[in-house]
Write a protein that holds these residues in place. Structure first.
Motif, PDB file in Angstrom:
ATOM      1  N   GLY A   1       0.814  -1.216   0.000  1.00 42.30           N
ATOM      2  CA  GLY A   1       0.000   0.000   0.000  1.00 42.30           C
ATOM      3  C   GLY A   1       0.839   1.254   0.000  1.00 42.30           C
ATOM      4  N   ALA A   2       1.928   1.254   0.802  1.00 43.55           N
ATOM      5  CA  ALA A   2       2.811   2.417   0.836  1.00 43.55           C
ATOM      6  C   ALA A   2       3.470   2.641  -0.523  1.00 43.55           C
ATOM      7  CB  ALA A   2       3.874   2.228   1.920  1.00 43.55           C
ATOM      8  N   LEU A   3       3.904   1.569  -1.176  1.00 43.97           N
ATOM      9  CA  LEU A   3       4.511   1.676  -2.498  1.00 43.97           C
ATOM     10  C   LEU A   3       3.558   2.302  -3.503  1.00 43.97           C
ATOM     11  CD1 LEU A   3       6.470  -1.688  -2.905  1.00 43.97           C
ATOM     12  CD2 LEU A   3       7.433   0.594  -3.117  1.00 43.97           C
ATOM     13  N   LEU A   4       2.317   1.854  -3.505  1.00 44.94           N
ATOM     14  CA  LEU A   4       1.354   2.345  -4.488  1.00 44.94           C
ATOM     15  C   LEU A   4       0.981   3.794  -4.234  1.00 44.94           C
ATOM     16  CD1 LEU A   4      -0.835  -0.848  -4.789  1.00 44.94           C
ATOM     17  CD2 LEU A   4       0.390   0.242  -6.656  1.00 44.94           C
ATOM     18  N   VAL A   5       0.822   4.170  -2.970  1.00 42.07           N
ATOM     19  CA  VAL A   5       0.490   5.563  -2.662  1.00 42.07           C
ATOM     20  C   VAL A   5       1.612   6.492  -3.113  1.00 42.07           C
ATOM     21  CG1 VAL A   5       0.167   7.199  -0.767  1.00 42.07           C
ATOM     22  CG2 VAL A   5      -1.087   5.047  -0.771  1.00 42.07           C
ATOM     23  N   ILE A   6       2.853   6.126  -2.821  1.00 45.42           N
ATOM     24  CA  ILE A   6       3.977   6.972  -3.211  1.00 45.42           C
ATOM     25  C   ILE A   6       4.165   6.967  -4.727  1.00 45.42           C
ATOM     26  CG2 ILE A   6       6.487   7.239  -2.995  1.00 45.42           C
ATOM     27  CD1 ILE A   6       6.190   6.162  -0.136  1.00 45.42           C
ATOM     28  N   PHE A   7       3.937   5.828  -5.365  1.00 43.77           N
ATOM     29  CA  PHE A   7       3.985   5.763  -6.832  1.00 43.77           C
ATOM     30  C   PHE A   7       2.989   6.743  -7.434  1.00 43.77           C
ATOM     31  CE2 PHE A   7       2.203   3.961 -10.747  1.00 43.77           C
ATOM     32  CZ  PHE A   7       3.344   3.851 -11.531  1.00 43.77           C
ATOM     33  N   LEU A   8       1.781   6.799  -6.879  1.00 41.02           N
ATOM     34  CA  LEU A   8       0.762   7.719  -7.379  1.00 41.02           C
ATOM     35  C   LEU A   8       1.185   9.169  -7.180  1.00 41.02           C
ATOM     36  CD1 LEU A   8      -2.081   8.203  -8.531  1.00 41.02           C
ATOM     37  CD2 LEU A   8      -2.977   7.985  -6.206  1.00 41.02           C
ATOM     38  N   ILE A   9       1.775   9.474  -6.021  1.00 43.27           N
ATOM     39  CA  ILE A   9       2.241  10.834  -5.766  1.00 43.27           C
ATOM     40  C   ILE A   9       3.316  11.228  -6.772  1.00 43.27           C
ATOM     41  CG2 ILE A   9       3.475  12.278  -4.102  1.00 43.27           C
ATOM     42  CD1 ILE A   9       2.059  10.707  -1.867  1.00 43.27           C
ATOM     43  N   CYS A  10       4.250  10.322  -7.046  1.00 43.87           N
ATOM     44  CA  CYS A  10       5.348  10.631  -7.968  1.00 43.87           C
ATOM     45  C   CYS A  10       4.869  10.746  -9.411  1.00 43.87           C
ATOM     46  CB  CYS A  10       6.435   9.569  -7.857  1.00 43.87           C
ATOM     47  SG  CYS A  10       7.276   9.532  -6.258  1.00 43.87           S
ATOM     48  N   LEU A  11       3.786  10.065  -9.751  1.00 40.42           N
ATOM     49  CA  LEU A  11       3.227  10.190 -11.098  1.00 40.42           C
ATOM     50  C   LEU A  11       2.769  11.607 -11.387  1.00 40.42           C
ATOM     51  CD1 LEU A  11       0.959   7.104 -11.942  1.00 40.42           C
ATOM     52  CD2 LEU A  11       3.096   7.771 -13.033  1.00 40.42           C
ATOM     53  N   THR A  12       2.223  12.279 -10.380  1.00 41.63           N
ATOM     54  CA  THR A  12       1.612  13.596 -10.582  1.00 41.63           C
ATOM     55  C   THR A  12       2.460  14.719 -10.010  1.00 41.63           C
ATOM     56  OG1 THR A  12       0.323  13.299  -8.537  1.00 41.63           O
ATOM     57  CG2 THR A  12      -0.709  12.613 -10.587  1.00 41.63           C
ATOM     58  N   SER A  13       3.756  14.482  -9.862  1.00 38.73           N
ATOM     59  CA  SER A  13       4.651  15.503  -9.323  1.00 38.73           C
ATOM     60  C   SER A  13       5.146  16.386 -10.460  1.00 38.73           C
ATOM     61  CB  SER A  13       5.828  14.832  -8.613  1.00 38.73           C
ATOM     62  OG  SER A  13       6.776  15.777  -8.199  1.00 38.73           O
ATOM     63  N   PHE A  14       4.670  17.616 -10.497  1.00 40.94           N
ATOM     64  CA  PHE A  14       5.007  18.535 -11.582  1.00 40.94           C
ATOM     65  C   PHE A  14       6.150  19.473 -11.215  1.00 40.94           C
ATOM     66  CE2 PHE A  14       4.239  22.900 -13.231  1.00 40.94           C
ATOM     67  CZ  PHE A  14       4.654  22.683 -14.533  1.00 40.94           C
ATOM     68  N   ALA A  15       6.076  20.097 -10.050  1.00 39.35           N
ATOM     69  CA  ALA A  15       7.047  21.124  -9.690  1.00 39.35           C
ATOM     70  C   ALA A  15       8.461  20.572  -9.613  1.00 39.35           C
ATOM     71  CB  ALA A  15       6.659  21.773  -8.362  1.00 39.35           C
ATOM     72  N   VAL A  16       8.618  19.327  -9.142  1.00 37.75           N
ATOM     73  CA  VAL A  16       9.951  18.729  -9.059  1.00 37.75           C
ATOM     74  C   VAL A  16      10.554  18.579 -10.451  1.00 37.75           C
ATOM     75  CG1 VAL A  16      11.189  16.601  -8.511  1.00 37.75           C
ATOM     76  CG2 VAL A  16       9.565  17.549  -6.873  1.00 37.75           C
ATOM     77  N   ALA A  17       9.751  18.051 -11.396  1.00 30.60           N
ATOM     78  CA  ALA A  17      10.249  17.879 -12.762  1.00 30.60           C
ATOM     79  C   ALA A  17      10.504  19.224 -13.425  1.00 30.60           C
ATOM     80  CB  ALA A  17       9.244  17.062 -13.583  1.00 30.60           C
ATOM     81  N   LEU A  18       9.667  20.222 -13.124  1.00 28.86           N
ATOM     82  CA  LEU A  18       9.852  21.547 -13.717  1.00 28.86           C
ATOM     83  C   LEU A  18      11.165  22.176 -13.254  1.00 28.86           C
ATOM     84  CD1 LEU A  18       8.671  23.944 -15.355  1.00 28.86           C
ATOM     85  CD2 LEU A  18       7.611  24.720 -13.208  1.00 28.86           C
ATOM     86  N   ALA A  19      11.488  22.030 -11.965  1.00 33.17           N
ATOM     87  CA  ALA A  19      12.664  22.693 -11.415  1.00 33.17           C
ATOM     88  C   ALA A  19      13.952  21.907 -11.627  1.00 33.17           C
ATOM     89  CB  ALA A  19      12.466  22.935  -9.912  1.00 33.17           C
ATOM     90  N   LEU A  20      13.865  20.568 -11.593  1.00 34.90           N
ATOM     91  CA  LEU A  20      15.081  19.752 -11.624  1.00 34.90           C
ATOM     92  C   LEU A  20      15.190  18.860 -12.845  1.00 34.90           C
ATOM     93  CD1 LEU A  20      15.206  18.627  -7.882  1.00 34.90           C
ATOM     94  CD2 LEU A  20      16.462  20.493  -8.961  1.00 34.90           C
ATOM     95  N   GLY A  21      14.089  18.653 -13.561  1.00 32.34           N
ATOM     96  CA  GLY A  21      14.106  17.755 -14.703  1.00 32.34           C
ATOM     97  C   GLY A  21      14.345  18.496 -16.005  1.00 32.34           C
ATOM     98  N   GLY A  22      13.533  18.172 -16.998  1.00 33.80           N
ATOM     99  CA  GLY A  22      13.689  18.788 -18.300  1.00 33.80           C
ATOM    100  C   GLY A  22      14.687  18.026 -19.147  1.00 33.80           C
ATOM    101  N   GLY A  23      14.770  18.391 -20.412  1.00 36.52           N
ATOM    102  CA  GLY A  23      15.653  17.670 -21.308  1.00 36.52           C
ATOM    103  C   GLY A  23      14.996  16.388 -21.773  1.00 36.52           C
TER     104      GLY A  23
END
Length: 512
Positions: A185-207
């Motif tokens: 259950g913990a794995l799935l909840v965190i997986f769902l959170i990481c799926l919809t994480s926008f600000a992290v990808a905007l600031a640190l991701g890209g490319g």
């Protein structure tokens, strides 16, 4: 139709329109699957890959920390456990700035490497996204797994000690079965959170190698103004999130340990070198979580008195948006909870949870598609941001309010019915005095999450309109890191303060 039914149906209608309604609008504008290019498929693969890896690392690192906290008692343990909940309401952009101060090219780690004659590191790219997700989700995973450890009755450990169990035996017989129940259950909840994480990808991701689906939606929307591509990507994002949410809800956590006598858990299996192991786990986790925030404080305090006027104006707008979002969230949550309790329907409550499967950018894209032919959507930047943030906080509010309201109706409902207490009188006399605590917590959570959100506002804001997280992101983009640190410190203080005010207001003089 009673007033409760009417208000509940209206609130559910708003939720359905914000989720399924915007999804229909997105589907109407979407192109065929042939509209995807190699970069879009790469974004889908990276989104799934980083979510799996982030969830796995968060849970794998959290398990020894939770175990150490479960079997150790030390001064400050309660404060540390409380602080583990702070990253949930911590503004993402503030945490990103703190991580840059530690892991960036000019951060502490790079300075140590340069001093040792090595090359500095860079946090930008896929590894930065993973580090940030672990930073946010390690505390959540620790809290979830810790609850599983604390749920094992003390009598089980007492029996294990009397039978001469070694630490390995205790793990095999008691702890490993609990982990099998809690970890999925913990794995799935965190997986769902990481799926919809926008600000992290905007600031640190890209490319090409570190673009998530949500970041691809933003790029297609903001830079190319390709609504068809943005809509098609939004459909993919919703499908992935909905699938993960359905699996997460179906993974039950059975209580396989039985009941005990509610004694405090005493452990006999943690002597010797395990004391050092547990201490190291707790110390490293605390350092990983506290050091980035300490850097924000250290860099931000000297600049607080010289903040640009644009930051102060943005802070005022953020306060207005967050308060509006909290009010909207409670206005939707209370009627839905009341209708679910009245009808005894899990389906009604489930409809209220629909927003957990939708990302803010998906809803924002749908609202833009709907509004664009009628009026200038950029003029609605702040109202739309408040509405979407309220919708995203709705599942947490329902989880807080529905059980509390069900208990009130079970204990006092029959007497209230005999007295003819209905409508507004029932709300004022029976519900509100006993719902102050969950209402305060839900309102504070909605306000704090809205205060730190860097999502929909990035799509709708014009250069003259900015909330505090967006203004802070712009300062970071202009390499004004000291000003960004001061703005981040202000944002962190406002987020914690607004949550404390709501939560404290719900607990003062509460009847229950």
């Amino acid at each position: 139709m009673t007033r409760t039914t009417t208000l509940g149906a209206l609130a559910l209608g708003v939720v359905v329109c914000l989720t399924l309604g915007t999804l229909v609008a997105v589907a109407w504008r979407a192109e065929g699957a042939g509209g995807f290019g190699p970069a879009d498929w790469a974004a889908i693969r990276f989104t799934l890959w980083q979510a799996v890896l982030s969830a796995a690392l968060s849970v794998a690192l959290a398990a020894p920390v939770a175990r150490a906290l479960a079997r150790r008692s030390f001064p400050g343990r309660g404060i540390l456990i409380t602080l583990l909940g702070a990253p949930f309401i911590l503004p993402v952009i503030v945490a990103v700035l703190g991580l840059l101060a530690v892991f960036g090219r000019a951060g502490i780690l790079s300075q140590i490497l340069i001093w040792a004659g090595l090359e500095p590191v860079s946090i930008y790219g896929w590894h930065g996204v993973i580090i940030a997700h672990v930073f946010f989700n390690l505390p959540l995973a620790t809290r979830l797994i810790l609850q599983g450890w604390l749920a094992i009755p003390a009598e089980r450990f007492r029996l294990a000690a009397s039978l001469g169990f070694t630490p390995a035996d205790t793990f095999r017989v008691l702890e490993r079965p609990m982990l099998r129940e809690v970890v999925p259950g913990a794995l799935l909840v965190i997986f769902l959170i990481c799926l919809t994480s926008f600000a992290v990808a905007l600031a640190l991701g890209g490319g090409p190698r570190a673009t998530t689906v949500e970041l691809a939606i933003y790029q297609a929307f903001r830079f190319d103004f390709d609504l068809g591509k943005a809509a098609l990507l939004a459909l993919v994002q919703f499908a992935m999130s909905a699938g993960a949410a359905l699996i997460a809800f179906r993974v039950a956590i059975p209580g396989g340990m039985g009941s005990g006598l509610d004694r405090a858990v005493t452990r006999w299996d943690g002597g010797g070198w395990l004391v050092v192991q547990d201490g190291a786990c707790i110390a490293l986790a605390a350092l990983f979580l506290v050091l980035p925030l300490s850097m924000i404080v250290a860099r931000g305090v000297p600049e607080l008195l010289s903040l640009p006027s644009a930051v102060i104006e943005a802070a005022g707008l953020s306060i207005i948006v967050s308060l509006s979002s909290a009010l909207l969230c409670l206005t939707l949550a209370l009627p839905i909870a009341a209708l679910a309790v009245k009808r005894g329907s899990a389906l009604i409550e489930g409809v209220g949870y629909l927003t957990i499967a939708a990302s803010p950018l998906v809803i924002g894209t749908g609202l833009f598609v709907i509004v664009f032919p009628i009026m200038d959507p950029f003029a609605l930047a702040l109202p739309v941001t408040a509405l979407v943030n309220a919708a995203m906080a709705l599942p947490f509010a329902l989880r807080s309010l529905t059980p509390a309201l069900a208990g009130i109706e079970t204990n006092f409902g029959p007497l209230a019915d005999q007295m003819g207490l209905t409508g507004w009188a029932r709300l004022r006399r029976l519900w509100l005095p006993r719902l102050r605590r969950p209402l305060g917590f839900a309102g504070g959570l909605a306000a704090a999450l809205s205060m730190g959100d860097l999502g929909v506002i990035t799509m709708f804001a014009d250069p003259q309109t900015a909330t505090l997280p967006l203004q802070m992101y712009r300062l970071m983009g202009a390499y004004r890191m000291d000003d960004a640190a001061a703005a981040g410190l202000l944002l962190l203080a406002l987020s914690l303060a607004i949550f404390w005010i709501f939560d404290r207001g719900g607990r003062v003089d509460a009847d229950a």
